[in-house]
Motif scaffolding. Structure first.
Motif, PDB file in Angstrom:
ATOM      1  N   SER A 287       0.817  -1.209   0.000  1.00 36.00           N
ATOM      2  CA  SER A 287       0.000   0.000   0.000  1.00 36.00           C
ATOM      3  C   SER A 287       0.852   1.262   0.000  1.00 36.00           C
ATOM      4  CB  SER A 287      -0.928   0.005   1.220  1.00 36.00           C
ATOM      5  OG  SER A 287      -0.178  -0.070   2.425  1.00 36.00           O
ATOM      6  N   ARG A 288       2.058   1.166   0.578  1.00 34.27           N
ATOM      7  CA  ARG A 288       2.920   2.351   0.623  1.00 34.27           C
ATOM      8  C   ARG A 288       3.415   2.726  -0.765  1.00 34.27           C
ATOM      9  NH1 ARG A 288       7.559   4.046   4.876  1.00 34.27           N
ATOM     10  NH2 ARG A 288       9.241   4.513   3.444  1.00 34.27           N
ATOM     11  N   VAL A 289       3.921   1.772  -1.532  1.00 38.76           N
ATOM     12  CA  VAL A 289       4.383   2.056  -2.890  1.00 38.76           C
ATOM     13  C   VAL A 289       3.205   2.410  -3.797  1.00 38.76           C
ATOM     14  CG1 VAL A 289       5.511   1.043  -4.903  1.00 38.76           C
ATOM     15  CG2 VAL A 289       6.444   0.650  -2.636  1.00 38.76           C
ATOM     16  N   ALA A 290       2.056   1.766  -3.600  1.00 37.51           N
ATOM     17  CA  ALA A 290       0.866   2.139  -4.371  1.00 37.51           C
ATOM     18  C   ALA A 290       0.481   3.590  -4.108  1.00 37.51           C
ATOM     19  CB  ALA A 290      -0.290   1.206  -4.016  1.00 37.51           C
ATOM     20  N   SER A 291       0.643   4.035  -2.866  1.00 41.69           N
ATOM     21  CA  SER A 291       0.358   5.429  -2.543  1.00 41.69           C
ATOM     22  C   SER A 291       1.320   6.364  -3.255  1.00 41.69           C
ATOM     23  CB  SER A 291       0.452   5.640  -1.033  1.00 41.69           C
ATOM     24  OG  SER A 291      -0.436   4.776  -0.344  1.00 41.69           O
ATOM     25  N   LEU A 292       2.595   5.993  -3.327  1.00 43.31           N
ATOM     26  CA  LEU A 292       3.568   6.815  -4.033  1.00 43.31           C
ATOM     27  C   LEU A 292       3.259   6.900  -5.523  1.00 43.31           C
ATOM     28  CD1 LEU A 292       6.874   5.612  -2.317  1.00 43.31           C
ATOM     29  CD2 LEU A 292       5.599   7.711  -1.881  1.00 43.31           C
ATOM     30  N   VAL A 293       2.841   5.792  -6.122  1.00 41.10           N
ATOM     31  CA  VAL A 293       2.478   5.795  -7.537  1.00 41.10           C
ATOM     32  C   VAL A 293       1.270   6.698  -7.781  1.00 41.10           C
ATOM     33  CG1 VAL A 293       1.641   4.347  -9.428  1.00 41.10           C
ATOM     34  CG2 VAL A 293       3.460   3.514  -7.949  1.00 41.10           C
ATOM     35  N   VAL A 294       0.304   6.675  -6.881  1.00 42.71           N
ATOM     36  CA  VAL A 294      -0.888   7.528  -7.022  1.00 42.71           C
ATOM     37  C   VAL A 294      -0.510   8.998  -6.924  1.00 42.71           C
ATOM     38  CG1 VAL A 294      -3.030   8.193  -5.874  1.00 42.71           C
ATOM     39  CG2 VAL A 294      -2.511   5.779  -6.228  1.00 42.71           C
ATOM     40  N   LEU A 295       0.311   9.359  -5.956  1.00 44.09           N
ATOM     41  CA  LEU A 295       0.710  10.757  -5.809  1.00 44.09           C
ATOM     42  C   LEU A 295       1.510  11.241  -7.008  1.00 44.09           C
ATOM     43  CD1 LEU A 295       1.717  10.803  -2.033  1.00 44.09           C
ATOM     44  CD2 LEU A 295      -0.374  11.693  -3.058  1.00 44.09           C
TER      45      LEU A 295
ATOM     46  N   CYS B 297      -3.508   0.908  -8.684  1.00 47.98           N
ATOM     47  CA  CYS B 297      -2.912   1.286  -7.401  1.00 47.98           C
ATOM     48  C   CYS B 297      -3.845   2.190  -6.608  1.00 47.98           C
ATOM     49  CB  CYS B 297      -1.575   1.983  -7.643  1.00 47.98           C
ATOM     50  SG  CYS B 297      -0.271   0.920  -8.296  1.00 47.98           S
ATOM     51  N   ALA B 298      -4.571   3.079  -7.290  1.00 52.73           N
ATOM     52  CA  ALA B 298      -5.516   3.957  -6.594  1.00 52.73           C
ATOM     53  C   ALA B 298      -6.633   3.158  -5.940  1.00 52.73           C
ATOM     54  CB  ALA B 298      -6.090   4.981  -7.574  1.00 52.73           C
ATOM     55  N   LEU B 299      -7.137   2.153  -6.632  1.00 55.46           N
ATOM     56  CA  LEU B 299      -8.222   1.338  -6.070  1.00 55.46           C
ATOM     57  C   LEU B 299      -7.731   0.507  -4.885  1.00 55.46           C
ATOM     58  CD1 LEU B 299      -9.973   0.166  -9.362  1.00 55.46           C
ATOM     59  CD2 LEU B 299     -10.806   1.854  -7.724  1.00 55.46           C
ATOM     60  N   THR B 300      -6.558  -0.113  -5.020  1.00 55.72           N
ATOM     61  CA  THR B 300      -6.044  -0.912  -3.908  1.00 55.72           C
ATOM     62  C   THR B 300      -5.711  -0.040  -2.700  1.00 55.72           C
ATOM     63  OG1 THR B 300      -3.811  -0.756  -4.862  1.00 55.72           O
ATOM     64  CG2 THR B 300      -5.126  -2.686  -5.441  1.00 55.72           C
ATOM     65  N   CYS B 301      -5.146   1.141  -2.960  1.00 56.74           N
ATOM     66  CA  CYS B 301      -4.805   2.042  -1.854  1.00 56.74           C
ATOM     67  C   CYS B 301      -6.065   2.543  -1.156  1.00 56.74           C
ATOM     68  CB  CYS B 301      -3.980   3.209  -2.395  1.00 56.74           C
ATOM     69  SG  CYS B 301      -3.527   4.441  -1.176  1.00 56.74           S
ATOM     70  N   SER B 302      -7.096   2.871  -1.927  1.00 58.36           N
ATOM     71  CA  SER B 302      -8.347   3.353  -1.332  1.00 58.36           C
ATOM     72  C   SER B 302      -9.034   2.257  -0.531  1.00 58.36           C
ATOM     73  CB  SER B 302      -9.279   3.871  -2.431  1.00 58.36           C
ATOM     74  OG  SER B 302      -8.681   4.925  -3.148  1.00 58.36           O
ATOM     75  N   LEU B 303      -9.034   1.036  -1.059  1.00 58.47           N
ATOM     76  CA  LEU B 303      -9.643  -0.066  -0.322  1.00 58.47           C
ATOM     77  C   LEU B 303      -8.889  -0.361   0.974  1.00 58.47           C
ATOM     78  CD1 LEU B 303     -10.504  -2.522  -3.236  1.00 58.47           C
ATOM     79  CD2 LEU B 303     -12.114  -1.238  -1.833  1.00 58.47           C
TER      80      LEU B 303
END
Length: 348
Positions: free
Chosen positions: A97-105, A139-145
């Motif tokens: 989730s941390r790397v997914a958050s970085l990709v989203v930002l 990544c946005a969907l997984t991070c939000s979930l």
């Protein structure tokens, strides 16, 4: 039952600490399925939009009626499409989730800066951005979930329902795409199919609705991403030590990419080069202030981006050709209007 399946996965007794997953593997797998279904829906709707745009052009120009759209012949179906779907779902499940958050930002910052500097070519940029946002959407969907279901007592059940609903939507979008590609010309001319008549009447609203949905999704994902990243810090000093180089790296990366895109025509190879530059910058940043698990997850992001972009290079080429044709049509219409306005001014 869930604890039984979770016990089958390797734990810290068999793996080093930096390889141990932060979340429950079953939860990560369900989140990855939701993200892969979201990517599938996005690809189906983009193909549908490009098909409707080319059909509208064929009605205005008879020379287009004999040309078959290139992206119709490369729809990933059958075994290849299923393997690609499973690979993307597995990649999203492995990426933390941390790397997914970085990709989203990073994607949100790049999208905002690109829209500001796009100018008159904003329509073409939006189409290219939608195609390039596939893995970022996952990544946005997984991070939000991960953010919305954190601390829930029956988290696995909520994620299971979300995965089932997303699979149903992805299936319906795929069936709609196949129906339109095969029967749209016949049904729109005979006027006896409600789906095709509806797309014929309001097909131009598809891309604006898709853009609004993406904006809402990424707005929620940005809030989730900031919250997920801040959870890994115990004090404000550690958070400042992380966010300062992150902001500088993102800003320099976006400025470099925007300047590079202005000096070349974007294509399939250029998009892949951009992915390498983006994720390479994130990897350098994670080697400085991150953990070894983050570096491993960024390497997985390389595979995820490639698995999403390589099969859809035809969509990017179709969007580029369509943008060039729109521009030539606009210039021709502008040249035709200029003599008329000059004649009116002379008469006055």
């Amino acid at each position: 039952m869930l604890s039984f399946f979770s016990s089958l996965f390797p734990t810290s007794y068999f793996l080093p600490g930096w390889l141990t997953p932060d979340a429950n593997p079953v939860h990560s797998l369900l989140q990855g399925l939701v993200g892969a279904c979201g990517i599938s829906v996005l690809c189906s709707l983009i193909r549908l939009h490009l098909f409707l745009e080319e059909e509208s052009w064929s009605e205005k120009n008879d020379t287009w009626s004999q040309k078959t759209p290139s992206h119709q012949n490369r729809t990933t179906t059958g075994l290849v499409g299923k393997l690609q779907f499973l690979f993307v779902a597995g990649t999203l499940a492995v990426v933390g989730s941390r790397v997914a958050s970085l990709v989203v930002l990073e994607f949100c910052l790049r999208a905002i800066s690109g829209l500001v500097t796009a100018g008159p070519e904003s329509k073409k940029f939006v189409q290219q951005l939608l195609i390039q946002s596939q893995f970022s959407l996952g990544c946005a969907l997984t991070c939000s979930l991960h953010f919305l279901h954190e601390g829930a007592s029956q988290r696995w059940l909520s994620l299971l329902l979300a995965a089932a609903l997303s699979w149903f939507l992805a299936r319906q979008a795929t069936l709609l795409l196949h129906h339109v590609l095969s029967l749209y010309k016949l049904h729109s001319s005979q006027r006896y199919c409600g789906i095709c008549i509806g797309l014929l009447a309001s097909g131009r609203r598809l891309q604006p609705c898709l853009c609004r949905s993406m904006i809402i999704t990424f707005c929620v994902a940005v809030v989730a991403a900031v919250s997920v990243i801040n959870q890994h810090f115990l004090s404000a000093t550690e958070a400042l030590r992380f966010w300062t180089p992150l902001t500088i790296c993102y800003t320099l990366l976006v400025v470099y990419m925007q300047a590079d895109e202005q000096h070349r025509t974007p294509g399939g190879q250029a998009v892949l080069n951009t992915v390498v530059v983006r994720l390479g910058g994130l990897m350098v940043l994670m080697l400085t202030v991150g953990r070894w698990a983050d570096v491993l997850h960024i390497l997985m992001c390389f595979l995820g981006e490639a698995s999403c972009l390589i099969p859809t290079k035809d969509l990017l080429d179709a969007a580029l050709s369509q943008g060039e044709e729109d521009y030539t049509h606009y210039t021709k219409r502008d040249h035709q209007r200029r003599p008329q306005t000059q004649e009116k001014q002379h008469r006055r």
